[in-house]
Motif scaffolding. Structure first.
Motif: not given
Length: 299
Positions: A188-206
């Motif tokens: 989970v950390i690895t995926v989010l470390e890749t995505l969050l620099p590109r997209f806002s956390a407010s755009q993502i749900a898990l």
């Protein structure tokens, strides 16, 4: 650990929970259950699917359910919408949010929607545009992000590519799915470390499944990294028809209990949620996996 003050719980039980059940739940019982969930303070309830009944027979009464529920002004009522016909039915049913879906792995997407990913993307682009024209909010599910039952590991580059495509289409939220319940906190950390620099956390749900008992553990690092939107299912109902062995979703009651014990507000009434889960458990006729539900029934 950094804990948010508030987390939004997206209840998907009436759709994702019931879609894989062999026992038929009567339309009036679905409506009663959704009404019970509406009274808990949940901000979001996914009430049904407008996928063709041939594929999801358990939800063939979707339009009747959508029209029959009593709505709370503080709750968004969503439905899964695969195409233009499904969108028309969702609009007729008074749905607030149209949810589209796509798999990150080619094999799962073929089995799930009988189309290659690139062809599915073009179809979803049209559905999202027309949903927005109808003033509906939009949400996209990206399945098999943390593992595929057919291809096993899905390259992170594929997840990034499809996330970019879906968010560029203008969806209001992207839900990343652990379809087979294979994720672990480090992943989970690895995926989010890749995505969050590109997209806002407010755009993502898990969207975690609890197949291997790791859903709660996977939520912890996501909270620390700023994710505040999680999909859960009343009683822990759920599973994917096209992911063999996939167990239920993270149980709404278990997630809310954990968050509240951590001092995180969810705006929901846990006792009412437990009552609703116990009620649908009786209608389905089998024990549901929610730990808090089992404890509630022993009181």
């Amino acid at each position: 650990m950094k804990c948010p003050k508030h987390v939004r719980i997206n209840e998907v039980g009436p759709r994702d929970g019931l879609q894989n059940e062999s026992a038929w739940v009567e339309t009036e019982d679905k409506i009663t259950w959704i009404n019970m969930l509406s009274q808990t303070g949940l901000p979001y309830i996914e009430v049904t699917s407008f996928v063709h009944p041939k594929w999801i027979p358990a939800l063939r009464d979707g339009l009747k359910v959508a029209k029959g529920i009593t709505r709370s002004e503080n709750t968004v009522y969503a439905a899964l919408v695969p195409n233009r016909i499904g969108l028309e039915r969702a609009i007729e049913g008074g749905i607030n949010q149209a949810c589209v879906f796509l798999s990150a792995s080619e094999t799962h997407n073929q089995k799930n929607v009988n189309k290659p990913i690139d062809q599915t993307v073009q179809q979803l682009k049209q559905v999202i545009a027309e949903a927005k024209e109808a003033n509906l909010a939009t949400r996209a599910y990206l399945s098999t992000v943390f593992g595929c039952p057919y291809e096993q590991n899905v390259p992170i580059e594929q997840i990034v590519r499809l996330s970019e495509i879906l968010l560029e289409m203008g969806v209001d939220e992207l839900s990343l799915g652990d379809t087979i319940g294979a994720a672990n906190p480090v992943q989970v950390i690895t995926v989010l470390e890749t995505l969050l620099p590109r997209f806002s956390a407010s755009q993502i749900a898990l969207h975690f499944h609890d197949t291997r008992g790791t859903s709660l553990a996977n939520i912890i690092p996501a909270l620390d990294m700023g994710i505040t939107s999680f999909d859960t299912s009343s009683g822990g109902l759920g599973g994917c028809p096209y992911a063999p062995g996939s167990a239920g979703n993270a149980a709404t009651e278990d997630v809310i209990y954990m968050l509240e014990q951590m001092g995180i507000d969810t705006g929901t009434d846990l006792n009412k949620l437990l009552t609703a889960a116990a009620w649908i458990e009786k209608k389905i006729g089998k024990s549901l996996p929610s730990r808090n539900l089992q404890a509630f029934k022993t009181k």
